[in-house]
Write an enzyme that holds these catalytic residues in place. Structure first.
Site, PDB file in Angstrom:
ATOM      1  N   GLN A 220     -19.439 -29.850 -55.235  1.00 57.45           N
ATOM      2  CA  GLN A 220     -20.175 -28.847 -54.474  1.00 57.45           C
ATOM      3  C   GLN A 220     -19.864 -27.437 -54.985  1.00 57.45           C
ATOM      4  OE1 GLN A 220     -18.180 -31.223 -53.222  1.00 57.45           O
ATOM      5  NE2 GLN A 220     -19.056 -32.159 -51.378  1.00 57.45           N
TER       6      GLN A 220
ATOM      7  N   GLN B  23     -24.619 -29.281 -57.908  1.00 58.00           N
ATOM      8  CA  GLN B  23     -24.599 -29.913 -56.584  1.00 58.00           C
ATOM      9  C   GLN B  23     -24.543 -28.844 -55.506  1.00 58.00           C
ATOM     10  OE1 GLN B  23     -21.705 -33.036 -56.152  1.00 58.00           O
ATOM     11  NE2 GLN B  23     -21.920 -33.159 -53.939  1.00 58.00           N
ATOM     12  N   ASP B  24     -25.380 -29.013 -54.466  1.00 54.20           N
ATOM     13  CA  ASP B  24     -25.378 -28.090 -53.318  1.00 54.20           C
ATOM     14  C   ASP B  24     -25.701 -26.654 -53.741  1.00 54.20           C
ATOM     15  OD1 ASP B  24     -24.544 -30.389 -52.098  1.00 54.20           O
ATOM     16  OD2 ASP B  24     -22.788 -29.542 -51.141  1.00 54.20           O
TER      17      ASP B  24
ATOM     18  N   ASP C 290     -28.218 -33.210 -53.503  1.00 50.63           N
ATOM     19  CA  ASP C 290     -28.324 -32.444 -52.243  1.00 50.63           C
ATOM     20  C   ASP C 290     -28.466 -30.945 -52.510  1.00 50.63           C
ATOM     21  OD1 ASP C 290     -27.781 -34.954 -51.169  1.00 50.63           O
ATOM     22  OD2 ASP C 290     -25.670 -34.515 -50.824  1.00 50.63           O
TER      23      ASP C 290
ATOM     24  N   ARG D 195     -32.055 -37.218 -48.274  1.00 53.85           N
ATOM     25  CA  ARG D 195     -31.236 -38.089 -47.444  1.00 53.85           C
ATOM     26  C   ARG D 195     -30.690 -37.249 -46.295  1.00 53.85           C
ATOM     27  NH1 ARG D 195     -25.520 -39.326 -50.658  1.00 53.85           N
ATOM     28  NH2 ARG D 195     -25.030 -37.182 -51.272  1.00 53.85           N
TER      29      ARG D 195
END
Length: 325
Positions: free
Chosen positions: A137, A159-160, A183, A239
């Site tokens: 993240q 990520q993120d 994500d 998700r």
């Protein structure tokens, strides 16, 4: 004599450019010292606290501004305008597992390059970046403030990338570019993405909403283009980070990197409470996407229930998302 005249002409031209840029702006940020401040944080700090009338406008000249930025909650009605989206870059390189000064991990929230807490924030022509790379993240932008608008902005990370943190915040992203892997658009806010490119640079999940149970809309992506780097495949539309996540795609163009099943339940039966849907999806050639293999718990929706006016409605400021640069 000719050399002196040339220097004078250059100085006058520079002053004219500065005067033109200053017109309509409260502050100018320029790394070369030709503005009011050399750093973006100095400009943020100079914004009057709790300003209720009017806005504070900041022009940021091209440059790579490596700063961990915070726009405090007291800094209201702030607009930042970059000289160009590709050339005005706000960046840092923290990541979740990186130790802080106490020896503890920074965590996802602590990894962000830029934090926007103030309400009624607008950004035009800015790149928000986290250059940590594939280290877990690593947030490029964290948005908590209500009624935030981003136009022609770029969000770059892995990520993120984009953390829409505010639990009851409403946000608009128009004509933007957002990239990442896992994500990379996530959080609890109600967000409307209009005409954006959502680019996967690795396998993963485009969205991970954490919408509150009593909030009607989570993420709505309208007329967006889902693209990917060569070789990237089996990317999921989303998700549920939290049980009542809501994400809807309306009239979007989807590359063949999107997995046929479309959605993932995070493996903990969140499909019983999450709300995921799409309408009017087409491929790169404009042909309807075959959604017959989508997960059976995906929903059908009426596109008229997901207009910008319905998603971003606000009783205090009904037309807050009307864009005026």
């Amino acid at each position: 004599m000719k050399q002196t005249l040339s220097i004078l002409v250059m100085i006058i031209a520079s002053l004219n450019i500065m005067a033109q840029q200053k017109s309509g702006y409260d502050f100018i940020v320029a790394q070369d010292g030709t503005g009011d401040f050399r750093t973006v944080q100095e400009a943020f700090d100079a914004v009057p606290d709790y300003r209720k009338a009017g806005e504070t406008r900041i022009f940021i000249r091209n440059g790579v501004y490596k700063e961990k930025l915070i726009l405090a909650e007291s800094k209201q009605n702030v607009t930042i305008v970059g000289e160009s989206a590709e050339g005005t870059i706000l960046t840092y390189d923290d990541y979740a597992s990186k130790p802080n000064r106490f020896g503890e991990n920074k965590g996802t929230s602590g990894s962000s390059s830029c934090y926007i807490y103030g309400p009624d924030f607008h950004a035009f022509n800015i790149t928000f970046s986290n250059t940590s790379g594939p280290v877990g993240q690593a947030v490029a932008l964290f948005v908590s403030g209500d009624r935030a608008v981003f136009v022609n902005c770029r969000f770059k990370g892995f990520q993120d990338t984009l953390y829409t943190y505010g639990k009851r915040s409403k946000q608009l992203y128009k004509d933007c570019y957002i990239e990442g892997t896992v994500d990379f658009i996530f959080g609890a806010s109600t967000c409307f993405f209009e005409n954006c490119e959502i680019r996967s640079i690795g396998r993963g999940y485009l969205t991970a909403a954490s919408t509150l149970q009593d909030v009607k809309y989570g993420y709505v992506l309208h007329n967006c283009r889902l693209t990917a780097e060569p070789g990237v495949e089996r990317v999921m539309l989303g998700r549920p980070w939290r049980p009542y996540a809501k994400t809807v795609f309306i009239d979007c163009t989807m590359g063949n990197h999107i997995a046929p099943e479309g959605w993932h339940n995070w493996g903990v039966e969140k499909e019983k409470t999450a709300f995921y849907a799409e309408y009017g999806s087409v491929d790169a050639n404009g042909k309807p996407v075959d959604t017959s293999k989508r997960v059976k718990w995906a929903h059908n929706v009426d596109k008229n229930d997901y207009t910008i006016d319905k998603v971003l409605a606000d009783t205090d400021k009904p037309e807050w998302y009307t864009i005026k640069q």
